[in-house]
Design an enzyme around this catalytic site. Sequence first.
Site, mmCIF file in Angstrom:
data_model
loop_
_atom_site.group_PDB
_atom_site.id
_atom_site.type_symbol
_atom_site.label_atom_id
_atom_site.label_comp_id
_atom_site.label_asym_id
_atom_site.label_seq_id
_atom_site.Cartn_x
_atom_site.Cartn_y
_atom_site.Cartn_z
ATOM 1 N N SER A 1 -0.050 8.227 15.918
ATOM 2 C CA SER A 1 0.223 7.056 15.094
ATOM 3 C C SER A 1 -0.657 7.029 13.856
ATOM 4 O O SER A 1 -0.451 7.821 12.967
ATOM 5 C CB SER A 1 0.180 5.740 15.859
ATOM 6 O OG SER A 1 0.855 4.747 15.085
ATOM 7 N N HIS B 1 -9.308 -0.770 4.939
ATOM 8 C CA HIS B 1 -9.338 -1.427 3.634
ATOM 9 C C HIS B 1 -10.723 -2.022 3.495
ATOM 10 O O HIS B 1 -11.201 -2.673 4.428
ATOM 11 C CB HIS B 1 -8.246 -2.495 3.517
ATOM 12 C CG HIS B 1 -8.046 -2.941 2.115
ATOM 13 N ND1 HIS B 1 -7.330 -2.195 1.196
ATOM 14 C CD2 HIS B 1 -8.504 -4.016 1.449
ATOM 15 C CE1 HIS B 1 -7.337 -2.820 0.030
ATOM 16 N NE2 HIS B 1 -8.044 -3.930 0.152
ATOM 17 N N CYS C 1 -1.105 6.360 20.706
ATOM 18 C CA CYS C 1 -0.373 6.456 21.961
ATOM 19 C C CYS C 1 -0.828 7.701 22.701
ATOM 20 O O CYS C 1 -1.694 8.438 22.235
ATOM 21 C CB CYS C 1 1.130 6.473 21.707
ATOM 22 S SG CYS C 1 1.666 7.874 20.705
#
Length: 129
Positions: free
Chosen positions: A71, A76, A91
Amino acid sequence: MTSVPTPREACGSHVLADLSGIAATLLRDAAALETILVSAAGAAGARVLSAHFHHFGGEHGVTGVVLLAESHITIHTWPEHRFAALDIFMCGKARPEDAAAQIARDLQAELQNVRTCERGFRVVGSLPG
């Protein structure tokens, strides 16, 4: 009528981490942040497919993504607040909590607020008859 519980396991784990008290210079350094996140992905047992990091210039922060076979990891930063927001979803056998912990250590975060959510469920084993 009584229902029988279905054995389930999550498809993946999603970790959100708010990290603060980080040196502002580090939160402006796109190359250093990329190195930290890519290293954390590997330590968590994930496979990196690509990464892209962007510094917004001057005293502004960085946004970055590490795309994983399992994934993603995103960051930020707000150097003016000495703050970084992480979003880590993995996952399979990858360990997003390990990635978050390593990133927090590497950033030398003074404060951490980490939340984990199991995402999606799949049925495991055989269903009763």
